[in-house]
Scaffold this motif. Sequence first.
Motif, PDB file in Angstrom:
ATOM      1  N   PRO A   1       2.706   7.132   3.927  1.00 38.37           N
ATOM      2  CA  PRO A   1       1.906   6.678   5.079  1.00 38.37           C
ATOM      3  C   PRO A   1       2.594   5.509   5.795  1.00 38.37           C
ATOM      4  CG  PRO A   1       0.509   7.033   3.172  1.00 38.37           C
ATOM      5  CD  PRO A   1       1.920   7.158   2.684  1.00 38.37           C
ATOM      6  N   SER A   2       2.330   5.396   7.076  1.00 35.93           N
ATOM      7  CA  SER A   2       2.895   4.275   7.831  1.00 35.93           C
ATOM      8  C   SER A   2       2.343   2.956   7.298  1.00 35.93           C
ATOM      9  CB  SER A   2       2.542   4.398   9.307  1.00 35.93           C
ATOM     10  OG  SER A   2       1.148   4.195   9.492  1.00 35.93           O
ATOM     11  N   ILE A   3       3.154   1.923   7.372  1.00 39.86           N
ATOM     12  CA  ILE A   3       2.672   0.566   7.128  1.00 39.86           C
ATOM     13  C   ILE A   3       2.403  -0.034   8.504  1.00 39.86           C
ATOM     14  CG2 ILE A   3       3.181  -1.696   6.165  1.00 39.86           C
ATOM     15  CD1 ILE A   3       4.949  -0.392   4.120  1.00 39.86           C
ATOM     16  N   GLN A   4       1.147  -0.370   8.758  1.00 41.72           N
ATOM     17  CA  GLN A   4       0.747  -0.792  10.084  1.00 41.72           C
ATOM     18  C   GLN A   4       1.170  -2.234  10.379  1.00 41.72           C
ATOM     19  OE1 GLN A   4       0.333   2.376  11.001  1.00 41.72           O
ATOM     20  NE2 GLN A   4      -1.148   1.547  12.480  1.00 41.72           N
ATOM     21  N   GLN A   5       1.157  -2.550  11.662  1.00 41.35           N
ATOM     22  CA  GLN A   5       1.519  -3.890  12.105  1.00 41.35           C
ATOM     23  C   GLN A   5       0.571  -4.944  11.550  1.00 41.35           C
ATOM     24  OE1 GLN A   5       0.245  -1.516  13.913  1.00 41.35           O
ATOM     25  NE2 GLN A   5      -1.581  -2.359  14.889  1.00 41.35           N
ATOM     26  N   SER A   6      -0.643  -4.538  11.212  1.00 40.74           N
ATOM     27  CA  SER A   6      -1.644  -5.478  10.703  1.00 40.74           C
ATOM     28  C   SER A   6      -1.597  -5.622   9.187  1.00 40.74           C
ATOM     29  CB  SER A   6      -3.042  -5.026  11.133  1.00 40.74           C
ATOM     30  OG  SER A   6      -3.261  -3.674  10.773  1.00 40.74           O
ATOM     31  N   ASP A   7      -0.695  -4.910   8.533  1.00 38.86           N
ATOM     32  CA  ASP A   7      -0.616  -4.928   7.072  1.00 38.86           C
ATOM     33  C   ASP A   7      -0.156  -6.303   6.579  1.00 38.86           C
ATOM     34  OD1 ASP A   7      -0.289  -2.669   4.676  1.00 38.86           O
ATOM     35  OD2 ASP A   7       0.989  -4.414   4.397  1.00 38.86           O
ATOM     36  N   GLY A   8      -0.796  -6.781   5.498  1.00 42.85           N
ATOM     37  CA  GLY A   8      -0.497  -8.127   5.003  1.00 42.85           C
ATOM     38  C   GLY A   8       0.034  -8.164   3.588  1.00 42.85           C
ATOM     39  N   ARG A   9       0.641  -7.085   3.126  1.00 46.34           N
ATOM     40  CA  ARG A   9       1.037  -7.015   1.720  1.00 46.34           C
ATOM     41  C   ARG A   9       2.327  -7.762   1.395  1.00 46.34           C
ATOM     42  NH1 ARG A   9       2.152  -0.672   1.168  1.00 46.34           N
ATOM     43  NH2 ARG A   9       0.560  -0.695   2.807  1.00 46.34           N
ATOM     44  N   CYS A  10       3.119  -8.139   2.379  1.00 48.33           N
ATOM     45  CA  CYS A  10       4.488  -8.580   2.110  1.00 48.33           C
ATOM     46  C   CYS A  10       4.649 -10.104   2.140  1.00 48.33           C
ATOM     47  CB  CYS A  10       5.458  -7.927   3.072  1.00 48.33           C
ATOM     48  SG  CYS A  10       5.120  -8.231   4.820  1.00 48.33           S
ATOM     49  N   GLY A  11       3.628 -10.838   1.716  1.00 50.75           N
ATOM     50  CA  GLY A  11       3.735 -12.295   1.708  1.00 50.75           C
ATOM     51  C   GLY A  11       4.871 -12.808   0.843  1.00 50.75           C
TER      52      GLY A  11
END
Length: 501
Positions: free
Chosen positions: A101-111
């Motif tokens: 699945p795409s990772i959306q622009q609003s995704d916050g997983r990569c802190g």
Amino acid sequence: MSAAQGRQVIGLDIGTTSTIAILVRLPDTVVAVASRPTTLSSPHPGWAEEDPAQWWDNARAVLAELKTTAGESDWRPGGICVTGMLPAVVLLDDRGAVLRPSIQQSDGRCGDEVAELRAEVDSEAFLARTGNGVTQQLVTAKLRWIERHEPAVFGAIATVCGSYDYINMLLTGERVVDRNWALEGGFIDLASGTVEADLVALAHIPPSAVPPAHPTHRVLGAVTAEAAALTGLPTGLPVYGGAADHIASALAAGITRPGDVLLKFGGAGDIIVASATAKSDPRLYLDYHLVPGLYAPNGCMAATGSALNWLAKLLAPEAGEAAHAQLDALAAEVPAGADGLVCLPYFLGEKTPIHDPFASGTFTGLSLSHTRGHLWRALLEAVALAFRHHVAVLDDIGHAPQRFFASDGGTRSRVWMGIMADVLQRPVQLLANPLGSAVGAAWVAAIGGGDDLGWDDVTALVRTGEKITPDPAKAEVYDRLYRDFSALYATLHPFFHRSRP
């Protein structure tokens, strides 16, 4: 009659919450509109994903519906431009198949990956070179997350692109990306205007994985016979370079001069201004404007319309599509300030201007006296307060916001727009046509197809609606609430950043 008179163009918007297509007869007539809902998935806290196959299914459906609505005898499109959310991350293998699945622009997983990048690069030098800071917006950070957590997927990556780039590939067979996707993704050097290998290397992928960046207003290819059979588009139809949805909305709203501000109420919340110079600031993003020679400094909040959709399902699950209107009616009966209920709208972490992937959505001050209307109003107010935060940043940078325009689906809520004007204590001019992104994309195809139209002529397609004036009696309430809103995030910041298991 001008050469453009009667010519038809299509704008296709691959949005976070819906896919919308619009057929325009130039210079100023909307012939047909079609839309399909899009499903945003958040399988883990802070995640935001979508299915690229659904985008393509939706695109095929809405384009076919345009043809049906127009009728065979009046179906004469001369060009199409695709717009969409930015920068979604779509991963393809060497056969062009979607890997996940795409990772959306609003995704916050990569802190963690953002912190890792900040330790590796000179953040000020990176900002000066690319126009954007080291934040969760970078495609590089998301790719490093994939490398760490999904190594099999990472090893199969042959192409990285955005949402509308993927649709363009299916329409034309051409492998290119929009230059704003590459710019916000952190791959373009502002001085050269091209994707640079050393910037791509920060993502630990080969330079070949990022296709060449293509200007929006130039033809990137033509609709193939296979795509024509699936969509109803004519074989050979020119397809233009693609456009970021928030920048397309800014064009449609006529945001081409300093001091004008667009507030975009979509699945995410965007705020955009026009600038003749590239003023880089770590609190905001920098994009190319669709008008050649201009830039578009902007901010984006991760969850605005998508947060409302989530809350509507919780508060009025039986209401379906009428939930927003029902909850608006309840919120209208609640006084400004929601009787002490304060919301932080960081339900997917937050992007600009705080760039905090670990921030969370909160409702503070709940009591047994609060109702569904209070919860709904508190979220509407929270988004307005977050927009006010952005306005303060724009003012601080020197963009001097003066006139405010509002576009996209959220503007249908007069309760929300009234709150927005009251929080800013500025009039907000609504655009009567809420299809800003699709209109802007259609105009790119119009400009590309002939030289007898100007960029500013797009405003003939967007009728101004009601001007929402602020209530001065609410200024003190919202000034106080803005201070509380700001203080609440500062107070909870250590909690958001506590050690995690």
